[in-house]
Design an enzyme around this catalytic site. Structure first.
Site, PDB file in Angstrom:
ATOM      1  NE  ARG A 158      76.695  39.034  40.991  1.00 22.32           N
ATOM      2  CZ  ARG A 158      75.892  38.303  40.224  1.00 22.32           C
ATOM      3  NH1 ARG A 158      76.383  37.291  39.530  1.00 22.32           N
ATOM      4  NH2 ARG A 158      74.618  38.559  40.146  1.00 22.32           N
ATOM      5  CD  GLU A 197      77.904  37.121  44.665  1.00 24.51           C
ATOM      6  OE1 GLU A 197      78.194  35.985  44.238  1.00 24.51           O
ATOM      7  OE2 GLU A 197      76.839  37.708  44.334  1.00 24.51           O
ATOM      8  CE  LYS A 211      74.364  21.212  40.327  1.00 28.29           C
ATOM      9  NZ  LYS A 211      74.868  22.290  41.205  1.00 28.29           N
TER      10      LYS A 211
END
Length: 642
Positions: free
Chosen positions: A403, A375, A289
């Site tokens: 969610r 979640e 990243k």
């Protein structure tokens, strides 16, 4: 313009078709230019930087080899899709990213045929790609045709249950489907969980191993030079007996891990997969990243999200405010309460910094849990903690809590378990647009029996509501607060436990009452000041609670005023709807009260400055003032005369 990079190859690419004649050496140079252009563009707009830099080579390779938009490249979450946008005809608009009227910060089907599937929440790509693959085989038709379906999913997103549900189904169906696991050892926060440990073990320290017979035929997918040369095979592929066991158990042929920044590895492997794959394939690609931009590589989050910045130094141009952010107020208040109560613990779903829980994790690591991008699990795990006698705070953005709604209903509400929901990013959030707006939580939580739902009008109120939630053991309780800085009020040294279901009068007046829930209270007060200059003195009240309603205060306001107007930063079916139901049930509307409700419009509002978004939603001070004048039947000219 002088800071724009020199990009002779990229200047030739207007669509992916322009890459088809390029040599591998040219594609390597194109990737370098694409990285420079991405850095330059995001330095001017701000946005998600690190994820896109990590997939530059992969983006070039995918578009050079496959034929989008006929082949569907689906980016999970899609905050890594800026390089993809540059290569697919949108370079001329890339410096409008996340701005009103500009490009979305995520993939968006309405924006381009190259955006095969809209995203912004994680772990949806494999399900969507499998849907495309099945549609293709069933004879489905799109404007561009249907070819391969390729899902690009990060290691953090792969930890979510939905990704495994999709892989299980894909393995069962056996359709030709390509999943690229973009493994950068980091989602937004450092990854957590057994899957992360599993992936790390695949390449940590040990050299690549030669294929063995147990590779179950995957060697046949290699280009012939790699079949012949064991040394090169070592560099490209790791033994499936070591690396792919879990994925093969789900029905996928596994290839990898390979270096996602080495075109000499990416291009031949992807070409071979394209030409030879017959069923589900998983290609494990290792990336970094923030790759290629030192300030991002040095950052703890890999340069995940940035404000505008100096492309040379990486220094961000953030505005300064004297007011603390709501997120920090929550985090600091929770730490203070946790110091006094060992039962207090905290749960988040891959957003410890975004929710302010990094403070709790630093002080009380044994009582702070990051469950990854999960979640649903976060909610039910919190329910289990509550059932076990703890006082859990489940801190999740409003848009992400959606969610876990089924778990909120079945595992928390029905069992009346005292889970405390800290709902960050309530209301309209600006540059992230509709996908991240906190529009629906008041509506979907207030409909649940036994739930207490609060909304903070300012940072001091938030501190009180955190304390109130900590003390509430009778059932589930939620409090919502927006993104960004507070309004600058003085913070109390500690929070006061509020009486459940009791609001407050902020300003006494006559004729019309404005009843606000949440941070529109500041706009309601501005509207009241403007109205006073016109000779109208409204009462302004802060509801504090969407559920239970302060019946006594609301009915009193209705009895003492000609009109009552509710204002909220949520969708229809929320606070205003509950107030209207109360007034109807009590027969107040039959007695001539003029009632109006102001809420978010029945549309998804695209990205813009938050102030502009609230203008579009008609929820700013001018809009409240206009609503008061309208309900009283007074024109602005008449009000001035008064």
């Amino acid at each position: 313009m002088t800071n724009r990079p020199d990009t002779p190859l990229l200047d030739r690419v207007h669509t992916p078709a322009d890459m088809k004649g390029m040599s591998d050496a040219e594609l390597r140079r194109l990737a370098d230019e694409l990285r420079a252009e991405t850095i330059s563009a995001v330095s001017e707009t701000g946005g998600h930087l690190g994820a896109g830099l990590g997939v530059v080579e992969l983006t070039v390779a995918l578009h050079a080899i496959w034929d989008a938009p006929r082949d569907k490249i689906i980016w999970d979450v899609s905050h890594q899709a800026y390089p993809h946008k540059i290569l697919t005809g949108r370079r001329d608009r890339i410096r409008t990213l996340r701005q009103q009227g500009g490009l979305s910060g995520f993939t968006k089907r309405a924006e381009s045929p190259y955006d095969a599937f809209g995203a912004a929440h994680s772990s949806t790509s494999i399900s969507a790609a499998l849907g495309y693959a099945v549609a293709r085989d069933l004879g489905g038709v799109t404007d561009e045709g249907l070819g391969d379906a390729i899902a690009v999913i990060g290691d953090g997103a792969m930890s979510a249950g939905m990704a495994f549900e999709a892989m299980n189904h894909a393995g069962h169906l056996g359709k030709r489907l390509i999943v690229i696991l973009n493994d950068n050892e980091m989602s937004i926060a450092p990854p957590v969980g057994a899957l992360s440990s599993y992936l790390s073990k695949l390449y940590a320290g040990a050299p690549f191993q030669e294929f063995k017979a147990a590779a179950k035929g995957a060697v046949s997918l290699l280009p012939s030079p790699f079949q012949e040369g064991a040394k090169r095979a070592k560099e490209i592929l790791k033994s499936v007996t070591v690396g792919g066991t879990m994925f093969e158990a789900l029905g996928f042929s596994y290839v990898g891990p390979i270096d996602g920044h080495d075109m000499d590895q990416l291009l031949p492997v992807l070409r071979t997969v394209k030409s030879r794959a017959s069923g589900p394939m998983l290609i494990h690609v290792i990336t970094k990243k923030g790759k290629g931009y030192a300030p991002a590589e040095r950052a703890a989050d890999g340069g995940h999200a940035t404000a505008k910045f100096d492309p040379v130094t990486g220094e961000q141009k953030k505005s300064k405010s004297n007011a603390p952010s709501y997120t920090n107020v929550f985090g600091e208040t929770l730490v203070d309460l946790a110091a006094e109560d060992k039962r207090i613990c905290a749960v988040t779903a891959a957003m410890p910094d975004g929710t302010g829980l990094q403070m709790m994790a630093g002080r009380y690591p044994s009582r702070c849990f990051d469950v990854g991008i999960a979640e649903q699990h976060a909610v039910t795990f919190s329910a289990g903690l509550a059932a076990g006698g703890m006082r859990p705070f489940c801190a999740i953005y409003s848009t992400f809590l959606q969610r876990g709604f089924d778990q909120v209903v079945h595992d928390v509400a029905i069992q009346r378990l005292p889970v405390r929901f800290a709902i960050d990013r309530a209301g309209l959030v600006g540059a992230d647009g509709a996908t991240h707006a906190g529009s629906f939580d008041v509506a979907y939580l207030s409909n649940l029996p036994g739930f207490v739902v609060m909304a903070a009008a300012d940072e001091a109120e938030l501190r009180h509501m955190v304390a109130t939630a900590a003390a509430h053991d009778e059932g589930p309780i939620a409090f919502r607060y927006p993104r960004g800085e507070g309004v600058g009020v003085t913070l109390p040294a500690q929070g006061e436990v509020l009486e459940i279901g009791k609001g407050r009068i902020v300003r006494e007046g006559a004729r019309v009452a404005i009843l606000s829930l949440g941070t529109r209270l500041a706009e309601a007060e501005k509207a009241a000041e403007a109205l006073e200059a016109r000779g109208i003195t409204p009462t302004v009240a802060d509801a504090r609670f969407a559920k239970p309603l302060d019946r006594e205060m609301i009915l009193d306001l209705a009895a003492r005023h000609e009109a009552l107007i509710t204002v909220e930063e949520g969708a229809i079916g929320g606070f205003g709807s509950h107030v209207a139901q109360l007034l109807a049930d009590e027969g107040v509307l039959d007695k001539g009260l003029k009632f109006r409700s102001m809420f978010l419009p029945d549309t998804f509002i695209d990205q813009a400055d938050p102030r502009v978004m609230y203008d579009i939603a008609a929820l700013n001070a001018d809009d409240i003032e206009a609503k008061v004048l309208d309900v009283l039947g007074v024109t602005r000219l008449d009000a001035k005369k008064a």
